[in-house]
Design a protein around this motif. Structure first.
Motif, PDB file in Angstrom:
ATOM      1  N   GLU A  37       0.839  -1.217   0.000  1.00 56.68           N
ATOM      2  CA  GLU A  37       0.000   0.000   0.000  1.00 56.68           C
ATOM      3  C   GLU A  37       0.867   1.256   0.000  1.00 56.68           C
ATOM      4  OE1 GLU A  37      -2.801  -0.405   3.279  1.00 56.68           O
ATOM      5  OE2 GLU A  37      -4.304  -1.248   1.918  1.00 56.68           O
ATOM      6  N   GLU A  40       2.692   1.575  -3.492  1.00 58.98           N
ATOM      7  CA  GLU A  40       1.792   1.952  -4.584  1.00 58.98           C
ATOM      8  C   GLU A  40       0.989   3.219  -4.289  1.00 58.98           C
ATOM      9  OE1 GLU A  40       1.172  -0.177  -7.687  1.00 58.98           O
ATOM     10  OE2 GLU A  40       3.199  -0.468  -6.921  1.00 58.98           O
ATOM     11  N   GLN A  41       1.074   3.639  -3.023  1.00 63.15           N
ATOM     12  CA  GLN A  41       0.254   4.784  -2.593  1.00 63.15           C
ATOM     13  C   GLN A  41      -1.228   4.555  -2.902  1.00 63.15           C
ATOM     14  OE1 GLN A  41       1.204   8.015  -1.043  1.00 63.15           O
ATOM     15  NE2 GLN A  41       2.623   6.444  -0.355  1.00 63.15           N
ATOM     16  N   MET A  42      -1.667   3.330  -2.655  1.00 65.06           N
ATOM     17  CA  MET A  42      -3.056   2.946  -2.919  1.00 65.06           C
ATOM     18  C   MET A  42      -3.488   1.904  -1.910  1.00 65.06           C
ATOM     19  SD  MET A  42      -3.130   2.174  -6.961  1.00 65.06           S
ATOM     20  CE  MET A  42      -4.785   2.108  -7.518  1.00 65.06           C
ATOM     21  N   LYS A  43      -4.755   1.875  -1.599  1.00 64.86           N
ATOM     22  CA  LYS A  43      -5.294   0.826  -0.736  1.00 64.86           C
ATOM     23  C   LYS A  43      -5.368  -0.479  -1.540  1.00 64.86           C
ATOM     24  CE  LYS A  43      -5.950   2.954   3.025  1.00 64.86           C
ATOM     25  NZ  LYS A  43      -5.066   2.498   4.105  1.00 64.86           N
ATOM     26  N   ASP A  46      -8.245  -0.773  -3.836  1.00 64.45           N
ATOM     27  CA  ASP A  46      -8.110   0.012  -5.080  1.00 64.45           C
ATOM     28  C   ASP A  46      -7.135  -0.659  -6.051  1.00 64.45           C
ATOM     29  OD1 ASP A  46      -9.901   1.941  -4.228  1.00 64.45           O
ATOM     30  OD2 ASP A  46      -8.355   3.077  -3.184  1.00 64.45           O
ATOM     31  N   ILE A  47      -6.091  -1.267  -5.509  1.00 60.01           N
ATOM     32  CA  ILE A  47      -5.147  -1.972  -6.396  1.00 60.01           C
ATOM     33  C   ILE A  47      -5.891  -3.106  -7.114  1.00 60.01           C
ATOM     34  CG2 ILE A  47      -2.994  -3.298  -6.546  1.00 60.01           C
ATOM     35  CD1 ILE A  47      -2.034  -1.858  -4.001  1.00 60.01           C
ATOM     36  N   GLN A  50      -8.421  -1.438  -9.624  1.00 57.47           N
ATOM     37  CA  GLN A  50      -7.887  -0.660 -10.755  1.00 57.47           C
ATOM     38  C   GLN A  50      -6.786  -1.380 -11.524  1.00 57.47           C
ATOM     39  OE1 GLN A  50      -6.936   3.343  -9.470  1.00 57.47           O
ATOM     40  NE2 GLN A  50      -8.702   3.331  -8.095  1.00 57.47           N
TER      41      GLN A  50
END
Ligand code: S3P
Length: 167
Positions: A37, A40-43, A46-47, A50
């Motif tokens: 997380e 990727e700077q994403m939850k 969301d990974i 997306q």
């Protein structure tokens, strides 16, 4: 002592137990999900949504390899990590892989109401847990050096059990 790797289903307590054990033996606690997380700077959800699960699974292998270059660490792995052949090859070379085995009831209690785990965002999460466990349990068992049942146990008790086995 070698590095310690915790495997097991979502909600079995890998992070909680890993942190408590790390404190006890003065190791660094790391978590593949958290690292991904941050990277990727994403939850995670969301990974998955997306970029897809396959993309996430590739990251898990990279992160596992990265962590294992370090010393004195306890790694909490995502519940699906031991399923990939690449990761199984890595796990086989380790001596302190612990499977934290939890019943569907314990897991359901721990993950109820949680919306951060994409695989359990279904109409009947309990059924999904049972199905996934059926498929995954033999893999977890095969990949582990030690199998510890966590049902109805306090974190302290589980940590004490682990200390007996760590080599
Ligand atoms: C997954 C488990 C999650 C996370 C992702 C997929 C799985 O980690 O990696 O949602 O396939 O079992 P936790 O086991 O820490 O919940």
């Amino acid at each position: 002592m070698d590095n310690i790797i915790l495997i097991g289903f979502m909600g079995c307590g890998k992070s909680t137990i890993g942190k408590a054990l790390a404190k006890k033996i003065n190791y660094t606690f790391v978590d593949t999900d958290l690292y991904i997380e941050e990277k990727e700077q994403m939850k995670i959800s969301d990974i998955f949504a997306q970029k897809g699960e396959e993309y996430f699974r590739k990251l898990e292998t990279e992160v596992l390899e990265h962590f294992l270059e370090q010393k004195n660490i306890i790694i909490a792995t995502g519940g699906g990590l031991p399923l990939a052949i690449e990761n199984q090859d890595i796990l086989k070379k380790q001596s302190n892989v612990f499977y934290l085995k939890a019943s569907p009831e314990t897991i359901f209690l721990h993950v109820a109401g949680d919306n951060t785990r994409p695989l359990l965002q279904v109409s009947n999460p309990k059924k999904k847990i049972i199905e996934l466990l059926q498929f995954r349990t033999p893999i977890y068992e095969k990949e582990a050096n030690y199998i510890l049942s966590v049902d109805h146990k306090k974190v302290k008790e589980i940590v004490a059990e682990m200390l007996v086995y760590i080599s």
